[in-house]
Design a protein around this motif. Structure first.
Motif, PDB file in Angstrom:
ATOM      1  N   HIS A  14      39.598  -8.500  82.948  1.00 48.41           N
ATOM      2  CA  HIS A  14      39.185  -9.049  81.648  1.00 48.41           C
ATOM      3  C   HIS A  14      39.104  -7.912  80.632  1.00 48.41           C
ATOM      4  CE1 HIS A  14      37.266 -11.388  78.577  1.00 48.41           C
ATOM      5  NE2 HIS A  14      37.212 -12.447  79.353  1.00 48.41           N
ATOM      6  N   ALA A  15      39.843  -8.056  79.544  1.00 39.73           N
ATOM      7  CA  ALA A  15      40.024  -6.946  78.589  1.00 39.73           C
ATOM      8  C   ALA A  15      39.053  -6.994  77.415  1.00 39.73           C
ATOM      9  CB  ALA A  15      41.456  -6.945  78.080  1.00 39.73           C
ATOM     10  N   GLU A  16      37.874  -7.547  77.599  1.00 45.55           N
ATOM     11  CA  GLU A  16      36.921  -7.622  76.489  1.00 45.55           C
ATOM     12  C   GLU A  16      36.609  -6.261  75.866  1.00 45.55           C
ATOM     13  OE1 GLU A  16      36.121 -10.101  74.546  1.00 45.55           O
ATOM     14  OE2 GLU A  16      34.238 -10.942  75.282  1.00 45.55           O
ATOM     15  N   PRO A  17      36.379  -5.205  76.669  1.00 42.35           N
ATOM     16  CA  PRO A  17      36.111  -3.908  76.032  1.00 42.35           C
ATOM     17  C   PRO A  17      37.269  -3.444  75.152  1.00 42.35           C
ATOM     18  CG  PRO A  17      35.532  -3.837  78.364  1.00 42.35           C
ATOM     19  CD  PRO A  17      36.276  -5.117  78.148  1.00 42.35           C
ATOM     20  N   VAL A  18      38.495  -3.688  75.617  1.00 39.02           N
ATOM     21  CA  VAL A  18      39.677  -3.305  74.836  1.00 39.02           C
ATOM     22  C   VAL A  18      39.750  -4.132  73.559  1.00 39.02           C
ATOM     23  CG1 VAL A  18      42.194  -3.098  74.856  1.00 39.02           C
ATOM     24  CG2 VAL A  18      40.887  -2.667  76.948  1.00 39.02           C
ATOM     25  N   ALA A  19      39.453  -5.422  73.666  1.00 45.03           N
ATOM     26  CA  ALA A  19      39.505  -6.303  72.494  1.00 45.03           C
ATOM     27  C   ALA A  19      38.507  -5.863  71.435  1.00 45.03           C
ATOM     28  CB  ALA A  19      39.227  -7.746  72.921  1.00 45.03           C
ATOM     29  N   PHE A  20      37.283  -5.551  71.857  1.00 46.11           N
ATOM     30  CA  PHE A  20      36.283  -5.088  70.896  1.00 46.11           C
ATOM     31  C   PHE A  20      36.724  -3.781  70.225  1.00 46.11           C
ATOM     32  CE2 PHE A  20      32.495  -7.346  73.137  1.00 46.11           C
ATOM     33  CZ  PHE A  20      32.786  -8.510  72.442  1.00 46.11           C
ATOM     34  N   ALA A  21      37.283  -2.864  71.018  1.00 49.47           N
ATOM     35  CA  ALA A  21      37.751  -1.597  70.462  1.00 49.47           C
ATOM     36  C   ALA A  21      38.867  -1.833  69.447  1.00 49.47           C
ATOM     37  CB  ALA A  21      38.238  -0.676  71.578  1.00 49.47           C
ATOM     38  N   ALA A  22      39.807  -2.715  69.789  1.00 46.19           N
ATOM     39  CA  ALA A  22      40.920  -2.996  68.878  1.00 46.19           C
ATOM     40  C   ALA A  22      40.432  -3.673  67.605  1.00 46.19           C
ATOM     41  CB  ALA A  22      41.958  -3.874  69.589  1.00 46.19           C
ATOM     42  N   ASP A  23      39.482  -4.587  67.739  1.00 50.47           N
ATOM     43  CA  ASP A  23      38.950  -5.283  66.559  1.00 50.47           C
ATOM     44  C   ASP A  23      38.241  -4.304  65.615  1.00 50.47           C
ATOM     45  OD1 ASP A  23      39.877  -7.815  67.029  1.00 50.47           O
ATOM     46  OD2 ASP A  23      38.059  -8.524  68.010  1.00 50.47           O
ATOM     47  N   THR A  24      37.469  -3.395  66.179  1.00 51.26           N
ATOM     48  CA  THR A  24      36.781  -2.437  65.311  1.00 51.26           C
ATOM     49  C   THR A  24      37.766  -1.467  64.663  1.00 51.26           C
ATOM     50  OG1 THR A  24      36.282  -0.996  67.217  1.00 51.26           O
ATOM     51  CG2 THR A  24      34.592  -2.585  66.559  1.00 51.26           C
ATOM     52  N   LEU A  25      38.831  -1.120  65.378  1.00 57.99           N
ATOM     53  CA  LEU A  25      39.883  -0.302  64.771  1.00 57.99           C
ATOM     54  C   LEU A  25      40.489  -1.004  63.562  1.00 57.99           C
ATOM     55  CD1 LEU A  25      41.975   1.238  67.702  1.00 57.99           C
ATOM     56  CD2 LEU A  25      40.711   2.479  65.941  1.00 57.99           C
ATOM     57  N   ALA A  26      40.711  -2.314  63.706  1.00 63.84           N
ATOM     58  CA  ALA A  26      41.277  -3.081  62.595  1.00 63.84           C
ATOM     59  C   ALA A  26      40.350  -3.053  61.386  1.00 63.84           C
ATOM     60  CB  ALA A  26      41.552  -4.516  63.030  1.00 63.84           C
ATOM     61  N   LEU A  27      39.040  -3.132  61.629  1.00 62.65           N
ATOM     62  CA  LEU A  27      38.077  -3.038  60.526  1.00 62.65           C
ATOM     63  C   LEU A  27      38.193  -1.695  59.814  1.00 62.65           C
ATOM     64  CD1 LEU A  27      34.885  -4.539  62.233  1.00 62.65           C
ATOM     65  CD2 LEU A  27      36.332  -5.652  60.531  1.00 62.65           C
ATOM     66  N   ALA A  28      38.273  -0.626  60.586  1.00 63.51           N
ATOM     67  CA  ALA A  28      38.373   0.710  59.990  1.00 63.51           C
ATOM     68  C   ALA A  28      39.663   0.850  59.188  1.00 63.51           C
ATOM     69  CB  ALA A  28      38.310   1.773  61.090  1.00 63.51           C
ATOM     70  N   ILE A  29      40.765   0.379  59.749  1.00 60.61           N
ATOM     71  CA  ILE A  29      42.055   0.477  59.062  1.00 60.61           C
ATOM     72  C   ILE A  29      42.015  -0.289  57.744  1.00 60.61           C
ATOM     73  CG2 ILE A  29      44.482  -0.234  59.208  1.00 60.61           C
ATOM     74  CD1 ILE A  29      44.227   0.331  62.282  1.00 60.61           C
ATOM     75  N   ALA A  30      41.426  -1.490  57.775  1.00 57.77           N
ATOM     76  CA  ALA A  30      41.338  -2.299  56.555  1.00 57.77           C
ATOM     77  C   ALA A  30      40.489  -1.602  55.497  1.00 57.77           C
ATOM     78  CB  ALA A  30      40.768  -3.672  56.880  1.00 57.77           C
ATOM     79  N   GLU A  31      39.398  -0.983  55.903  1.00 58.07           N
ATOM     80  CA  GLU A  31      38.525  -0.303  54.938  1.00 58.07           C
ATOM     81  C   GLU A  31      39.173   0.948  54.360  1.00 58.07           C
ATOM     82  OE1 GLU A  31      35.140  -1.287  53.675  1.00 58.07           O
ATOM     83  OE2 GLU A  31      36.596  -2.858  54.124  1.00 58.07           O
ATOM     84  N   ILE A  32      39.913   1.660  55.186  1.00 56.53           N
ATOM     85  CA  ILE A  32      40.663   2.818  54.671  1.00 56.53           C
ATOM     86  C   ILE A  32      41.651   2.352  53.607  1.00 56.53           C
ATOM     87  CG2 ILE A  32      42.354   4.603  55.263  1.00 56.53           C
ATOM     88  CD1 ILE A  32      41.009   4.714  58.065  1.00 56.53           C
ATOM     89  N   GLY A  33      42.314   1.231  53.875  1.00 51.93           N
ATOM     90  CA  GLY A  33      43.240   0.675  52.896  1.00 51.93           C
ATOM     91  C   GLY A  33      42.551   0.210  51.631  1.00 51.93           C
ATOM     92  N   SER A  34      41.382  -0.387  51.773  1.00 55.97           N
ATOM     93  CA  SER A  34      40.669  -0.913  50.601  1.00 55.97           C
ATOM     94  C   SER A  34      40.228   0.196  49.653  1.00 55.97           C
ATOM     95  CB  SER A  34      39.439  -1.721  51.056  1.00 55.97           C
ATOM     96  OG  SER A  34      39.836  -2.921  51.696  1.00 55.97           O
TER      97      SER A  34
END
Length: 409
Positions: free
Chosen positions: A332-352
């Motif tokens: 079950h890849a829940e830890p990976v999913a959480f890590a990927a989701d938080t990365l997406a948040l950081a990437i979006a904020e860098i872009g903003s």
């Protein structure tokens, strides 16, 4: 592939994974790993010989787990598992990500909890070193049951089935193995399941995002410092005392980077006195707070993904000390999913915040620069629509940053 990286199971460093991702390197497995591999494989042999039912060894899979499979069909069971699960779709995963997938799968199997023969792992290494990259479609895994479909496509390659890429060219796996002098694998009991059950594809894709996010953060930090100078902003917001009293580690580290980048700026010296502005807009002044938070998120994701890269995530697992095969849920890849989701948040904020800096720089009333950063504005629109594109992309990033990990049933 001139450099050889020796895999020590469970001991990947982030720099090791980054190097494998960046360019092809030859792989080898530490000799010390083979004892655990052989003991684990021997445990499977004993279980088969004893005749006790064990999931994935002499039973069907998933909802067919109660179906007992005769010993004479165990090899066919594993082959059929791979063929039936190779149903991915979409574009093929890039070679740099495939390299990570294979390296992490080898390391996981080599820890000695998967019941797979050393000869299978050696074939994976030989195929990898021959430049034979499995053709793995990017879609087909939901992450909650292991990356079954994509890892099945990975396994097809060493069986001499399906397509592969060699030096960027598509060809049949059988022909590629034959050209490289590699004998296709015939899977034994448990081996197919060991190969396809795990989180290596999800982790490799997340690592790819991590490594690109690191580059993005670095580039955005440098352009952010340049923007301060371009707009004749102040370096006072980067004073270490401001950040020390808050105590956020990423913020403190990032403020230090801005101070270093702006140190000795002649532009800053030119407006130290008689500058009527009291403080700069947020997109300049709050860069340590925003980018520092992104740095913390990226570092947290890196820790999670490094742990997963070194993990054993197939099922069931073989424990040789007690001669047991135990079913669990490490796939079950829940830890990976959480890590990927938080990365997406950081990437979006860098872009903003980057988009807001662009908006500032093209606005002559704030930046003091020519309108839309062009001489003769009006006759030339300059960066007017470039900013519109940036705004569109920043908006799109918000939808991509919606957490995928909550979409589980």
């Amino acid at each position: 592939m001139s450099t050889t990286f020796v895999i020590q199971p469970g001991q990947f460093k982030l720099s090791d994974l980054r190097a494998i991702w960046k360019s092809p390197v030859k792989l080898a497995l530490a000799e010390s790993a083979y004892a655990a591999i052989n003991e684990s494989s021997a445990t499977i042999d004993r279980i088969v010989a004893k005749g006790d039912a064990a999931y994935g060894i002499n039973t069907g899979f998933g909802k067919l787990a109660k179906t007992r499979i005769p010993d004479e069909d165990l090899e066919l069971l594993q082959k059929n598992l791979i063929l039936s699960h190779s149903v991915g779709s979409g574009e093929l995963i890039s070679d740099e990500v495939v390299r990570l997938i294979i390296a992490m799968k080898i390391a996981s199997l080599a820890r000695g909890f998967s019941g797979i023969r050393a000869s299978v792992i050696d074939t994976m290494i030989a195929a990898y070193n021959a430049g034979i990259m499995p053709a793995i479609p990017v879609k087909g895994s939901v992450g909650a049951s292991g990356d079954l479909a994509p890892l099945s496509h990975m396994t097809l390659a060493i069986m001499g089935e399906g397509p592969v890429r060699v030096n960027g060219q598509m060809m049949d796996a059988k022909a590629a193995l034959e050209k490289a002098g590699i004998t296709p694998v015939v899977l034994a009991a448990k081996e197919g399941l060991a190969l396809i059950n795990g989180t290596q594809v999800s982790t490799a894709l997340a690592l790819n995002g991590l490594f690109l996010a690191e580059r993005l953060l670095e580039a955005a930090t440098i352009t952010g410092a340049l923007s301060v100078d371009a707009a004749k902003g102040s370096d006072a917001p980067f004073d270490p005392r401001i950040h020390a009293v808050r105590g956020q580690p990423g913020q403190i580290a990032t403020a230090n980077i801005y101070r270093t980048l702006l140190n000795g700026s002649e532009i800053r010296q030119s407006h130290l006195v008689n500058d009527e502005r009291v403080q700069d807009p947020y997109c300049l002044r709050c860069q340590p707070q925003v980018m520092g938070a992104c740095l913390d998120i990226i570092n947290n994701a890196a820790r999670t993904l490094l742990t997963e890269a070194n993990a054993v995530t197939d099922n069931p697992l073989v424990f040789v000390d007690t001669n047991e095969v135990i079913s669990g849920g490490n796939f079950h890849a829940e830890p990976v999913a959480f890590a990927a989701d938080t990365l997406a948040l950081a990437i979006a904020e860098i872009g903003s915040i980057s988009e807001r800096r662009i908006a500032l720089l093209i606005d002559a009333s704030i930046s003091g620069l020519p309108p839309f950063l062009v001489q003769g504005s009006g006759l030339n629109s300059g960066f007017m629509i470039a900013h519109v594109t940036a705004a569109a992309l920043a908006s799109e990033n918000k939808s991509h940053a919606h957490p995928s990990s909550v979409d589980t049933i």
